[in-house]
Design an enzyme around this catalytic site. Structure first.
Site, PDB file in Angstrom:
ATOM      1  N   CYS A   1      34.182  29.137  36.232  1.00 37.47           N
ATOM      2  CA  CYS A   1      35.307  29.794  35.281  1.00 37.47           C
ATOM      3  C   CYS A   1      35.110  31.147  35.260  1.00 37.47           C
ATOM      4  O   CYS A   1      33.917  31.564  34.638  1.00 37.47           O
ATOM      5  CB  CYS A   1      35.219  28.977  34.040  1.00 37.47           C
TER       6      CYS A   1
ATOM      7  N   THR B   1      36.795  33.086  33.405  1.00 31.45           N
ATOM      8  CA  THR B   1      37.072  33.588  32.137  1.00 31.45           C
ATOM      9  C   THR B   1      35.574  33.394  31.206  1.00 31.45           C
ATOM     10  O   THR B   1      35.546  34.342  30.474  1.00 31.45           O
ATOM     11  CB  THR B   1      38.398  32.947  31.577  1.00 31.45           C
TER      12      THR B   1
ATOM     13  N   CYS C   1      40.420  33.356  39.040  1.00 29.55           N
ATOM     14  CA  CYS C   1      40.248  32.276  38.136  1.00 29.55           C
ATOM     15  C   CYS C   1      40.340  31.202  39.423  1.00 29.55           C
ATOM     16  O   CYS C   1      40.966  30.847  40.219  1.00 29.55           O
ATOM     17  CB  CYS C   1      41.509  32.180  37.606  1.00 29.55           C
TER      18      CYS C   1
ATOM     19  N   HIS D   1      41.046  28.238  39.035  1.00 28.03           N
ATOM     20  CA  HIS D   1      42.488  27.544  39.029  1.00 28.03           C
ATOM     21  C   HIS D   1      43.165  27.804  40.446  1.00 28.03           C
ATOM     22  O   HIS D   1      43.721  27.094  40.885  1.00 28.03           O
ATOM     23  CB  HIS D   1      43.237  27.480  37.855  1.00 28.03           C
TER      24      HIS D   1
HETATM   25  N1  DGL Z   1      39.240  28.310  35.522  1.00 34.22           N
HETATM   26  C1  DGL Z   1      39.415  29.290  34.499  1.00 34.22           C
HETATM   27  C2  DGL Z   1      39.024  30.664  35.181  1.00 34.22           C
HETATM   28  O1  DGL Z   1      38.235  30.694  36.251  1.00 34.22           O
HETATM   29  C3  DGL Z   1      40.148  29.883  33.246  1.00 34.22           C
HETATM   30  C4  DGL Z   1      41.325  28.776  33.176  1.00 34.22           C
HETATM   31  C5  DGL Z   1      41.699  29.100  31.517  1.00 34.22           C
HETATM   32  O2  DGL Z   1      42.466  29.942  31.095  1.00 34.22           O
HETATM   33  O3  DGL Z   1      41.307  28.213  30.902  1.00 34.22           O
HETATM   34  O4  DGL Z   1      38.977  31.788  34.878  1.00 34.22           O
END
Ligand code: DGL
Length: 273
Positions: free
Chosen positions: A80, A82, A194, A196
């Site tokens: 992740c 973030t 990100c 996702h």
């Molecule tokens: N998958 C996460 C990333 O790589 C963040 C998603 C979220 O905001 O929870 O930043």
């Protein structure tokens, strides 16, 4: 913290707020098909991209403590951006396992871009992090980086993974700040910062000119994990993977077919206060 010895048939924790870390699981499984994975999603605190810094550091610490107590692991992958761009120093100094973090692929983007006009697509938090600004200063000092932060796109990736539709109109609206930028025609690399977003790679690519290369950190992370485990062997049989969630919900139940595609058939709920 001194590193703990890695056991035989080492287990890898792959952690994200939601389903984004599955894009990292995909890359790790290509390199280490026999590695047993613990996929952990802090769905009770999702999304991370809108949370404050102090609460997020405390949260990730608490989640790792509970999960690693119930499911011992040898390596931690913070899948992740973030969380990594904020919590890496804290997690590295408070947990004995080697910790691999996923951070925006600014360095390869700058190396690859002919025009030095680079797009950065991440959560609002990642776009704003000093860590991200330092990466740009260090590795892309001459580049124009067009940054767009979107939490809505994170939600759309979650939706798609549960079988939902994502329309070009929805994406166009989110991506509009790129197209409004005066140098948007020169952009030739887009960093998916990100975890996702690689889950929406085809849909996103369709919104840009074919000259725009979409890059992310997934393959590099898998390479790093494989190199940390180079001396270790895995039992050559289908590994037992687990998915851990911090809250039971219908959305968790709806994910079972997608988890099965990654060979993940065991689920555990570990609430974290
Ligand atoms: N998958 C996460 C990333 O790589 C963040 C998603 C979220 O905001 O929870 O930043």
């Amino acid at each position: 913290m001194p590193s703990a010895p890695i056991s035989s048939n080492p287990r890898i924790l792959v952690f994200d707020s939601g389903v984004g870390g599955l894009s990292i699981v995909h890359e790790i499984q290509k390199k280490l098909p026999f590695a047993p994975l613990i996929y952990a999603s802090d769905n009770a605190f999702f999304p991370y991209g809108t949370k404050g810094e102090a609460e997020l550091i405390a949260r990730v610490d608490a989640v790792f403590r509970k999960i690693t107590a119930a499911h011992p692991v040898d390596i931690i992958v913070i899948a992740c951006n973030t969380a990594s761009t904020l919590t890496l120093p804290h997690i590295r100094s408070h947990f004995p396992q080697p910790v691999v973090g996923v951070v925006p692929a600014i360095k390869p983007a700058a190396a690859q871009s002919q025009s030095q006009v680079i797009g950065l697509l991440a959560t609002p938090a990642t776009v704003a992090r000093p860590y991200t600004h330092n990466l740009i200063r260090e590795y892309a000092p001459k580049a124009e980086v067009i940054s767009v932060g979107s939490s809505e796109l994170v939600q759309l990736a979650e939706h798609k993974l549960r079988g939902g539709q994502v329309t070009p109109v929805q994406l166009k609206k989110i991506l509009q700040p790129f197209f409004n930028h005066p140098r948007s025609d020169e952009m030739d690399v887009l960093v998916l910062a990100c975890t996702h977003f690689p889950l929406l790679r085809d849909e996103l690519a369709a919104q840009f000119s074919p000259k725009v290369q979409l890059i992310d950190s997934g393959e590099a992370i898998a390479r790093r994990v494989a190199s940390l485990l180079a001396e270790h062997t895995f039992d050559e049989q289908p590994p037992e993977h687990w998915a851990i969630f911090t809250k039971a919900s219908d959305a968790v139940t709806a994910l079972a077919p997608q988890l099965a595609q990654f060979g993940i058939h065991n689920t555990d709920i570990i609430p974290v206060e």
